[in-house]
Write an enzyme that holds these catalytic residues in place. Structure first.
Site, PDB file in Angstrom:
ATOM      1  N   ASP A 138      49.691  32.105  11.389  1.00 60.11           N
ATOM      2  CA  ASP A 138      48.395  32.668  10.960  1.00 60.11           C
ATOM      3  C   ASP A 138      48.404  34.191  11.136  1.00 60.11           C
ATOM      4  O   ASP A 138      48.080  34.943  10.223  1.00 60.11           O
ATOM      5  CB  ASP A 138      47.252  32.073  11.795  1.00 60.11           C
ATOM      6  CG  ASP A 138      47.241  30.560  11.755  1.00 60.11           C
ATOM      7  OD1 ASP A 138      47.155  30.014  10.657  1.00 60.11           O
ATOM      8  OD2 ASP A 138      47.359  29.947  12.825  1.00 60.11           O
ATOM      9  N   TYR A 166      60.380  23.407  14.742  1.00 58.28           N
ATOM     10  CA  TYR A 166      59.509  22.543  15.529  1.00 58.28           C
ATOM     11  C   TYR A 166      60.407  21.522  16.215  1.00 58.28           C
ATOM     12  O   TYR A 166      61.601  21.447  15.918  1.00 58.28           O
ATOM     13  CB  TYR A 166      58.502  21.830  14.612  1.00 58.28           C
ATOM     14  CG  TYR A 166      57.688  22.777  13.748  1.00 58.28           C
ATOM     15  CD1 TYR A 166      56.761  23.645  14.325  1.00 58.28           C
ATOM     16  CD2 TYR A 166      57.849  22.809  12.363  1.00 58.28           C
ATOM     17  CE1 TYR A 166      56.020  24.515  13.538  1.00 58.28           C
ATOM     18  CE2 TYR A 166      57.104  23.673  11.567  1.00 58.28           C
ATOM     19  CZ  TYR A 166      56.201  24.529  12.165  1.00 58.28           C
ATOM     20  OH  TYR A 166      55.476  25.397  11.396  1.00 58.28           O
ATOM     21  N   ARG A 205      60.858  27.803   9.556  1.00 58.15           N
ATOM     22  CA  ARG A 205      59.810  26.784   9.565  1.00 58.15           C
ATOM     23  C   ARG A 205      58.508  27.384   9.026  1.00 58.15           C
ATOM     24  O   ARG A 205      58.427  28.598   8.769  1.00 58.15           O
ATOM     25  CB  ARG A 205      59.606  26.273  10.987  1.00 58.15           C
ATOM     26  CG  ARG A 205      58.920  27.259  11.902  1.00 58.15           C
ATOM     27  CD  ARG A 205      58.787  26.749  13.325  1.00 58.15           C
ATOM     28  NE  ARG A 205      57.664  27.405  13.994  1.00 58.15           N
ATOM     29  CZ  ARG A 205      57.404  27.306  15.290  1.00 58.15           C
ATOM     30  NH1 ARG A 205      58.195  26.584  16.068  1.00 58.15           N
ATOM     31  NH2 ARG A 205      56.352  27.916  15.813  1.00 58.15           N
ATOM     32  N   GLY A 206      57.479  26.540   8.919  1.00 54.77           N
ATOM     33  CA  GLY A 206      56.119  27.038   8.658  1.00 54.77           C
ATOM     34  C   GLY A 206      55.976  27.760   7.338  1.00 54.77           C
ATOM     35  O   GLY A 206      56.335  27.241   6.282  1.00 54.77           O
ATOM     36  N   GLU A 207      55.450  28.972   7.410  1.00 56.85           N
ATOM     37  CA  GLU A 207      55.186  29.724   6.173  1.00 56.85           C
ATOM     38  C   GLU A 207      55.880  31.088   6.171  1.00 56.85           C
ATOM     39  O   GLU A 207      56.630  31.427   5.252  1.00 56.85           O
ATOM     40  CB  GLU A 207      53.672  29.920   6.005  1.00 56.85           C
ATOM     41  CG  GLU A 207      53.321  30.815   4.840  1.00 56.85           C
ATOM     42  CD  GLU A 207      51.889  30.696   4.366  1.00 56.85           C
ATOM     43  OE1 GLU A 207      51.263  29.643   4.560  1.00 56.85           O
ATOM     44  OE2 GLU A 207      51.395  31.670   3.765  1.00 56.85           O
ATOM     45  N   ASP A 208      55.634  31.868   7.209  1.00 56.53           N
ATOM     46  CA  ASP A 208      56.096  33.253   7.122  1.00 56.53           C
ATOM     47  C   ASP A 208      57.613  33.370   7.266  1.00 56.53           C
ATOM     48  O   ASP A 208      58.263  34.089   6.493  1.00 56.53           O
ATOM     49  CB  ASP A 208      55.385  34.114   8.177  1.00 56.53           C
ATOM     50  CG  ASP A 208      55.675  35.584   7.953  1.00 56.53           C
ATOM     51  OD1 ASP A 208      55.433  36.066   6.840  1.00 56.53           O
ATOM     52  OD2 ASP A 208      56.197  36.235   8.867  1.00 56.53           O
ATOM     53  N   SER A 209      58.208  32.674   8.239  1.00 48.88           N
ATOM     54  CA  SER A 209      59.671  32.767   8.390  1.00 48.88           C
ATOM     55  C   SER A 209      60.361  32.168   7.157  1.00 48.88           C
ATOM     56  O   SER A 209      61.457  32.585   6.775  1.00 48.88           O
ATOM     57  CB  SER A 209      60.139  32.081   9.679  1.00 48.88           C
ATOM     58  OG  SER A 209      59.722  30.746   9.729  1.00 48.88           O
TER      59      SER A 209
HETATM   60  O1  TRH Z   1      54.796  29.716  13.850  1.00 50.76           O
HETATM   61  P1  TRH Z   1      54.812  28.895  12.636  1.00 50.76           P
HETATM   62  O2  TRH Z   1      55.155  27.493  12.822  1.00 50.76           O
HETATM   63  O3  TRH Z   1      53.433  29.021  11.916  1.00 50.76           O
HETATM   64  C1  TRH Z   1      52.873  27.920  11.227  1.00 50.76           C
HETATM   65  C2  TRH Z   1      52.797  28.120   9.762  1.00 50.76           C
HETATM   66  O4  TRH Z   1      52.192  29.324   9.407  1.00 50.76           O
HETATM   67  C3  TRH Z   1      52.021  26.985   9.151  1.00 50.76           C
HETATM   68  O5  TRH Z   1      51.879  27.174   7.771  1.00 50.76           O
HETATM   69  C4  TRH Z   1      50.676  26.897   9.809  1.00 50.76           C
HETATM   70  O6  TRH Z   1      49.955  25.861   9.279  1.00 50.76           O
HETATM   71  C5  TRH Z   1      50.865  26.707  11.280  1.00 50.76           C
HETATM   72  O7  TRH Z   1      51.637  27.765  11.821  1.00 50.76           O
HETATM   73  C6  TRH Z   1      49.549  26.668  12.001  1.00 50.76           C
HETATM   74  O8  TRH Z   1      55.887  29.497  11.597  1.00 50.76           O
HETATM   75  P2  TRH Z   1      55.833  30.795  10.663  1.00 50.76           P
HETATM   76  O9  TRH Z   1      54.810  30.647   9.605  1.00 50.76           O
HETATM   77  O10 TRH Z   1      57.218  31.005  10.233  1.00 50.76           O
HETATM   78  O11 TRH Z   1      55.390  31.969  11.615  1.00 50.76           O
HETATM   79  C7  TRH Z   1      56.225  32.470  12.604  1.00 50.76           C
HETATM   80  C8  TRH Z   1      56.008  33.959  12.756  1.00 50.76           C
HETATM   81  O12 TRH Z   1      56.633  34.421  13.943  1.00 50.76           O
HETATM   82  C9  TRH Z   1      56.628  34.749  11.620  1.00 50.76           C
HETATM   83  O13 TRH Z   1      55.747  35.793  11.280  1.00 50.76           O
HETATM   84  C10 TRH Z   1      57.903  35.317  12.202  1.00 50.76           C
HETATM   85  C11 TRH Z   1      57.497  35.508  13.640  1.00 50.76           C
HETATM   86  N1  TRH Z   1      58.591  35.496  14.618  1.00 50.76           N
HETATM   87  C12 TRH Z   1      58.824  36.656  15.354  1.00 50.76           C
HETATM   88  O14 TRH Z   1      58.157  37.678  15.148  1.00 50.76           O
HETATM   89  N2  TRH Z   1      59.801  36.635  16.300  1.00 50.76           N
HETATM   90  C13 TRH Z   1      60.573  35.545  16.547  1.00 50.76           C
HETATM   91  O15 TRH Z   1      61.452  35.581  17.438  1.00 50.76           O
HETATM   92  C14 TRH Z   1      60.329  34.379  15.762  1.00 50.76           C
HETATM   93  C15 TRH Z   1      61.187  33.150  15.987  1.00 50.76           C
HETATM   94  C16 TRH Z   1      59.332  34.389  14.809  1.00 50.76           C
END
Ligand code: TRH
Length: 376
Positions: free
Chosen positions: A15, A192, A269-273
């Site tokens: 988010d 996850y 995983r998720g959205e941003d990565s």
């Molecule tokens: O953390 P997430 O699992 O977030 C998820 C998704 O957004 C999903 O769509 C949503 O429904 C849920 O949360 C509630 O995975 P995501 O989206 O990849 O976000 C991780 C963020 O963390 C991304 O911006 C990259 C950042 N990150 C770092 O800055 N440093 C790190 O070491 C890592 C591993 C990630």
């Protein structure tokens, strides 16, 4: 023009990760005022360690970051209000928006999806029951008729710099340890809880090619610790057969992007990565956010249909097998071997896909055109 982005952290990092990227890209792109209101200062600081510990207004990369409570206490209305992921704006802001003439453009930023139906819904206004104001639904996506993907102006240049021959040396200077070879196959792991991880770790341990697995702190550490039979700590860097496991701290966001760029394969995983792995232009395996009734498998399939459209049948089959296995949608014992053998082809494919996405307008361009259609 002033933009306000509101983000509540429900769980994980996506988010705030998406909201922050959007705020920064918007500020860089449009040179316009951008404020980001966030309710979870600590999670923001994990991504951006330069943010001070005490919640207070703070300007970083042209974005004014504000604690959520300030929006509740003294609301002021921007020309465009972006509500990230239907996070529900503070009542005081809603009241100020209703009283403002003209009312702000109100956008609800939705979750990214590759599914076809989002094209029908992208850009549609819907009256908000409480205020009567129209709220426009903005769907990020992979096609011209969607909201596109967040791509800051410098993201591809930063990736290219990291992928220069000294990129790995620089990475090792910051995060390396004696056990790590710059010429091994490098992989990053952000996941996850995943029962398939143990199978993959076994594959990597007996791999013909030496593998380095970089694992930032997070859920994946649990699975690794279980497999190792010992707890994991930052700085743990050890060899298990052909596999070297390097446990990293949770990285500042820009260093996470750099990690994706220097690796040969990224588990995201998720959205941003997931999006950042695509800008890294390297083969990747996505773990979709697990949802009831296997909704996440549908999302994965929708993405794969687009991603693999130009791939030959054999390449598509190895990617599908690996991704299905990783997402619990059909175990395939030799999924990794097939994927690893195809890596040279997959690397070209990942680059092509990235270039194709980068040739279209990014999310910020599309957003600005929607909100300010007269701006060229
Ligand atoms: O953390 P997430 O699992 O977030 C998820 C998704 O957004 C999903 O769509 C949503 O429904 C849920 O949360 C509630 O995975 P995501 O989206 O990849 O976000 C991780 C963020 O963390 C991304 O911006 C990259 C950042 N990150 C770092 O800055 N440093 C790190 O070491 C890592 C591993 C990630």
């Amino acid at each position: 023009m002033q933009w306000d982005i509101f983000c509540r952290v429900v769980d994980n990092f996506g988010d705030i990760g998406v909201s922050w990227r959007l705020a920064r890209a918007l500020a860089l792109h449009s040179q316009q005022g951008v404020r980001l209101f966030v309710d979870d200062w600590e999670t923001l600081r994990r991504l951006l360690p330069s943010v001070p510990a005490a919640p207070a207004p703070f300007v970083v990369s042209g974005v004014e970051v504000q604690p959520w409570v300030l929006a509740e206490r003294s609301p002021s209305v921007a020309a465009c209000v972006i509500e990230a992921f239907a996070c529900e704006l503070p009542p005081a802001c809603l009241a100020a928006m209703r009283a403002s003439t003209p009312p702000p453009v109100w956008i609800n930023l939705e979750y990214l999806s590759a599914e076809d139906w989002i094209e029908e819904c992208h850009g549609l206004p819907s009256p908000d029951p409480a205020t009567g104001l129209p709220k426009i639904f903005f769907f990020p996506g992979f096609t011209a008729r969607s909201g596109g993907l967040i791509r800051e102006p410098e993201v591809l240049a930063r990736r290219d710099a990291a992928q220069e021959p000294d990129g790995r040396r620089n990475w090792l200077a910051d995060y390396g340890c004696a056990e790590v070879s710059a010429s091994a196959q490098w992989m990053s792991l952000f996941a996850y809880d995943n029962p398939q991880l143990a199978h993959r770790l076994r594959d990597w341990q007996v791999s013909d090619t030496p593998i380095v697995l970089w694992v930032p702190e997070g859920t994946a550490w649990r699975g690794l610790a279980h497999w190792l039979g010992a707890s994991l700590a930052e700085g743990h860097c050890q060899q298990y057969g052909a596999l070297t496991v390097s446990a990293l701290p949770f990285l500042p966001m820009d260093d996470y992007d750099r990690l994706l760029a220097v690796c040969d394969v990224n588990f995201v995983r998720g959205e941003d990565s997931f999006v950042r792995a695509q800008w890294a232009a390297r083969p990747f395996v996505w773990q979709a956010y697990p949802q009831a009734d296997a909704v996440h498998v549908e999302k994965m399939n929708a993405f794969l249909r687009r991603y693999l459209q130009t791939a030959d049948a054999a390449t598509a089959a190895v990617v599908e097998a690996m991704w299905r296995d990783w997402n619990g949608a059909g175990t395939q014992e030799d999924a990794w071997v097939g994927f690893q053998n195809a890596l040279p082809v997959l690397r070209r494919h990942a680059r092509q896909w990235c270039d194709q996405l980068a040739a279209t307008d990014g999310l910020v361009d599309r957003l600005v055109k929607m909100v300010q259609p007269d701006v060229k």
